[in-house]
Design a protein around this motif. Structure first.
Motif, PDB file in Angstrom:
ATOM      1  N   ALA A 106      55.490  39.219 -77.935  1.00  0.00           N
ATOM      2  CA  ALA A 106      54.221  38.507 -77.870  1.00  0.00           C
ATOM      3  C   ALA A 106      53.926  38.066 -76.439  1.00  0.00           C
ATOM      4  O   ALA A 106      54.836  37.951 -75.624  1.00  0.00           O
ATOM      5  CB  ALA A 106      54.265  37.298 -78.791  1.00  0.00           C
ATOM      6  N   ASP A 107      52.652  37.841 -76.189  1.00  0.00           N
ATOM      7  CA  ASP A 107      52.212  37.345 -74.875  1.00  0.00           C
ATOM      8  C   ASP A 107      52.642  38.314 -73.770  1.00  0.00           C
ATOM      9  O   ASP A 107      53.151  37.896 -72.721  1.00  0.00           O
ATOM     10  CB  ASP A 107      52.766  35.941 -74.628  1.00  0.00           C
ATOM     11  CG  ASP A 107      52.057  35.226 -73.501  1.00  0.00           C
ATOM     12  OD1 ASP A 107      52.683  34.329 -72.890  1.00  0.00           O
ATOM     13  OD2 ASP A 107      50.895  35.557 -73.216  1.00  0.00           O
ATOM     14  N   VAL A 108      52.422  39.588 -74.006  1.00  0.00           N
ATOM     15  CA  VAL A 108      52.840  40.649 -73.092  1.00  0.00           C
ATOM     16  C   VAL A 108      51.741  40.917 -72.072  1.00  0.00           C
ATOM     17  O   VAL A 108      50.583  41.101 -72.436  1.00  0.00           O
ATOM     18  CB  VAL A 108      53.154  41.942 -73.866  1.00  0.00           C
ATOM     19  CG1 VAL A 108      53.580  43.052 -72.920  1.00  0.00           C
ATOM     20  CG2 VAL A 108      54.215  41.684 -74.922  1.00  0.00           C
ATOM     21  N   SER A 109      52.112  40.955 -70.823  1.00  0.00           N
ATOM     22  CA  SER A 109      51.160  41.357 -69.791  1.00  0.00           C
ATOM     23  C   SER A 109      51.500  42.764 -69.313  1.00  0.00           C
ATOM     24  O   SER A 109      52.675  43.126 -69.222  1.00  0.00           O
ATOM     25  CB  SER A 109      51.170  40.370 -68.621  1.00  0.00           C
ATOM     26  OG  SER A 109      52.464  40.286 -68.071  1.00  0.00           O
ATOM     27  N   ILE A 110      50.480  43.547 -69.055  1.00  0.00           N
ATOM     28  CA  ILE A 110      50.661  44.917 -68.562  1.00  0.00           C
ATOM     29  C   ILE A 110      49.906  45.023 -67.250  1.00  0.00           C
ATOM     30  O   ILE A 110      48.684  44.861 -67.215  1.00  0.00           O
ATOM     31  CB  ILE A 110      50.149  45.948 -69.582  1.00  0.00           C
ATOM     32  CG1 ILE A 110      50.886  45.788 -70.920  1.00  0.00           C
ATOM     33  CG2 ILE A 110      50.341  47.371 -69.044  1.00  0.00           C
ATOM     34  CD1 ILE A 110      50.413  46.737 -72.017  1.00  0.00           C
ATOM     35  N   SER A 111      50.647  45.298 -66.174  1.00  0.00           N
ATOM     36  CA  SER A 111      50.032  45.348 -64.860  1.00  0.00           C
ATOM     37  C   SER A 111      49.254  46.645 -64.674  1.00  0.00           C
ATOM     38  O   SER A 111      49.383  47.593 -65.458  1.00  0.00           O
ATOM     39  CB  SER A 111      51.107  45.230 -63.783  1.00  0.00           C
ATOM     40  OG  SER A 111      51.841  46.446 -63.697  1.00  0.00           O
ATOM     41  N   GLY A 112      48.468  46.669 -63.623  1.00  0.00           N
ATOM     42  CA  GLY A 112      47.723  47.875 -63.298  1.00  0.00           C
ATOM     43  C   GLY A 112      48.630  49.062 -62.998  1.00  0.00           C
ATOM     44  O   GLY A 112      48.212  50.219 -63.133  1.00  0.00           O
TER      45      GLY A 112
ATOM     46  N   THR B 215      55.510  43.067 -69.063  1.00  0.00           N
ATOM     47  CA  THR B 215      56.302  41.858 -68.853  1.00  0.00           C
ATOM     48  C   THR B 215      56.199  40.961 -70.076  1.00  0.00           C
ATOM     49  O   THR B 215      55.095  40.682 -70.547  1.00  0.00           O
ATOM     50  CB  THR B 215      55.826  41.097 -67.604  1.00  0.00           C
ATOM     51  OG1 THR B 215      55.920  41.965 -66.456  1.00  0.00           O
ATOM     52  CG2 THR B 215      56.701  39.875 -67.366  1.00  0.00           C
ATOM     53  N   VAL B 216      57.359  40.511 -70.548  1.00  0.00           N
ATOM     54  CA  VAL B 216      57.418  39.670 -71.749  1.00  0.00           C
ATOM     55  C   VAL B 216      58.134  38.364 -71.395  1.00  0.00           C
ATOM     56  O   VAL B 216      59.228  38.404 -70.831  1.00  0.00           O
ATOM     57  CB  VAL B 216      58.195  40.375 -72.877  1.00  0.00           C
ATOM     58  CG1 VAL B 216      58.176  39.517 -74.152  1.00  0.00           C
ATOM     59  CG2 VAL B 216      57.619  41.759 -73.151  1.00  0.00           C
ATOM     60  N   PRO B 217      57.574  37.220 -71.728  1.00  0.00           N
ATOM     61  CA  PRO B 217      58.303  35.966 -71.501  1.00  0.00           C
ATOM     62  C   PRO B 217      59.524  35.911 -72.404  1.00  0.00           C
ATOM     63  O   PRO B 217      59.533  36.509 -73.495  1.00  0.00           O
ATOM     64  CB  PRO B 217      57.278  34.889 -71.853  1.00  0.00           C
ATOM     65  CG  PRO B 217      56.338  35.558 -72.790  1.00  0.00           C
ATOM     66  CD  PRO B 217      56.268  36.991 -72.357  1.00  0.00           C
ATOM     67  N   ASN B 218      60.548  35.209 -71.984  1.00  0.00           N
ATOM     68  CA  ASN B 218      61.799  35.164 -72.768  1.00  0.00           C
ATOM     69  C   ASN B 218      61.559  34.742 -74.215  1.00  0.00           C
ATOM     70  O   ASN B 218      62.175  35.270 -75.143  1.00  0.00           O
ATOM     71  CB  ASN B 218      62.794  34.218 -72.107  1.00  0.00           C
ATOM     72  CG  ASN B 218      63.376  34.796 -70.845  1.00  0.00           C
ATOM     73  OD1 ASN B 218      63.400  36.014 -70.667  1.00  0.00           O
ATOM     74  ND2 ASN B 218      63.825  33.935 -69.955  1.00  0.00           N
ATOM     75  N   GLU B 219      60.647  33.778 -74.391  1.00  0.00           N
ATOM     76  CA  GLU B 219      60.415  33.253 -75.726  1.00  0.00           C
ATOM     77  C   GLU B 219      59.515  34.151 -76.562  1.00  0.00           C
ATOM     78  O   GLU B 219      59.242  33.845 -77.724  1.00  0.00           O
ATOM     79  CB  GLU B 219      59.799  31.848 -75.634  1.00  0.00           C
ATOM     80  CG  GLU B 219      58.418  31.816 -74.988  1.00  0.00           C
ATOM     81  CD  GLU B 219      58.446  31.724 -73.475  1.00  0.00           C
ATOM     82  OE1 GLU B 219      59.507  31.996 -72.878  1.00  0.00           O
ATOM     83  OE2 GLU B 219      57.393  31.376 -72.899  1.00  0.00           O
ATOM     84  N   GLY B 220      59.062  35.244 -75.982  1.00  0.00           N
ATOM     85  CA  GLY B 220      58.137  36.127 -76.679  1.00  0.00           C
ATOM     86  C   GLY B 220      58.791  37.240 -77.479  1.00  0.00           C
ATOM     87  O   GLY B 220      58.107  38.020 -78.130  1.00  0.00           O
ATOM     88  N   TRP B 221      60.104  37.315 -77.439  1.00  0.00           N
ATOM     89  CA  TRP B 221      60.806  38.397 -78.126  1.00  0.00           C
ATOM     90  C   TRP B 221      61.164  38.040 -79.571  1.00  0.00           C
ATOM     91  O   TRP B 221      61.615  36.930 -79.840  1.00  0.00           O
ATOM     92  CB  TRP B 221      62.110  38.739 -77.404  1.00  0.00           C
ATOM     93  CG  TRP B 221      61.940  39.367 -76.065  1.00  0.00           C
ATOM     94  CD1 TRP B 221      62.145  38.785 -74.841  1.00  0.00           C
ATOM     95  CD2 TRP B 221      61.547  40.728 -75.797  1.00  0.00           C
ATOM     96  NE1 TRP B 221      61.911  39.691 -73.837  1.00  0.00           N
ATOM     97  CE2 TRP B 221      61.546  40.888 -74.387  1.00  0.00           C
ATOM     98  CE3 TRP B 221      61.206  41.821 -76.590  1.00  0.00           C
ATOM     99  CZ2 TRP B 221      61.210  42.100 -73.768  1.00  0.00           C
ATOM    100  CZ3 TRP B 221      60.881  43.013 -75.972  1.00  0.00           C
ATOM    101  CH2 TRP B 221      60.869  43.144 -74.587  1.00  0.00           C
ATOM    102  N   GLY B 222      61.018  39.040 -80.464  1.00  0.00           N
ATOM    103  CA  GLY B 222      61.579  38.902 -81.791  1.00  0.00           C
ATOM    104  C   GLY B 222      63.050  39.280 -81.774  1.00  0.00           C
ATOM    105  O   GLY B 222      63.598  39.662 -80.743  1.00  0.00           O
ATOM    106  N   GLN B 223      63.684  39.210 -82.957  1.00  0.00           N
ATOM    107  CA  GLN B 223      65.127  39.464 -83.030  1.00  0.00           C
ATOM    108  C   GLN B 223      65.437  40.953 -83.141  1.00  0.00           C
ATOM    109  O   GLN B 223      66.585  41.366 -82.964  1.00  0.00           O
ATOM    110  CB  GLN B 223      65.736  38.722 -84.227  1.00  0.00           C
ATOM    111  CG  GLN B 223      65.593  39.426 -85.568  1.00  0.00           C
ATOM    112  CD  GLN B 223      64.193  39.371 -86.148  1.00  0.00           C
ATOM    113  OE1 GLN B 223      63.302  38.704 -85.610  1.00  0.00           O
ATOM    114  NE2 GLN B 223      63.978  40.081 -87.252  1.00  0.00           N
ATOM    115  N   GLY B 224      64.445  41.766 -83.443  1.00  0.00           N
ATOM    116  CA  GLY B 224      64.639  43.206 -83.518  1.00  0.00           C
ATOM    117  C   GLY B 224      64.915  43.697 -84.913  1.00  0.00           C
ATOM    118  O   GLY B 224      65.409  42.962 -85.771  1.00  0.00           O
TER     119      GLY B 224
END
Length: 125
Positions: free
Chosen positions: A98-104, A109-118
């Motif tokens: 979640a809260d993923v940024s995609i550069s040009g 880039t994903v913040p540490n707290e944005g990951w699920g457990q898989g």
């Protein structure tokens, strides 16, 4: 912050399909992408599909274009990854982010707290 929660992994034969789900109610505030990442055994985690909450635009890695589809259900705050024509090299852990940024330049880039457990996906030949 409640992390995303994935479900739907499993073991299938090559050519079959799976649908992964990601509950992400904790990220209603974010205007950034929701995404799925794949981590094959012994390899780095890589983004495979992303969807924008602003306009539902999507981004796909070349390896999954035409086979995988990312979508979201706004009412359920859930993001899906429909995986068709699965191949053995699709095997690995799939993480919702979640809260993923995609550069040009195409850096995800994903913040540490944005990951699920898989969730594990295994595709046998």
């Amino acid at each position: 912050q409640v992390r995303p929660v994935e479900s739907g992994g499993g073991s299938v034969q090559a050519g079959e399909s799976l649908r992964l789900s990601c509950a992400a109610a904790g990220y209603l505030w974010s205007n950034n992408f929701m995404a799925w990442f794949h981590q094959a055994p012994g390899k780095e985690r890589q983004g495979v599909a992303a969807i924008s909450p602003m306009d539902d635009s999507t981004v796909y890695a070349d390896s999954v274009k035409g086979r995988f589809t990312i979508s979201r259900d706004k009412a359920k705050n859930t993001v899906y990854l429909q995986m068709n024509s699965l191949r053995p090299d699709d095997t690995g852990m799939y993480y919702c982010a979640a809260d993923v940024s995609i550069s040009g330049r195409g850096t995800w880039t994903v913040p540490n707290e944005g990951w699920g457990q898989g969730t594990q996906v295994t595709v046998s030949s």
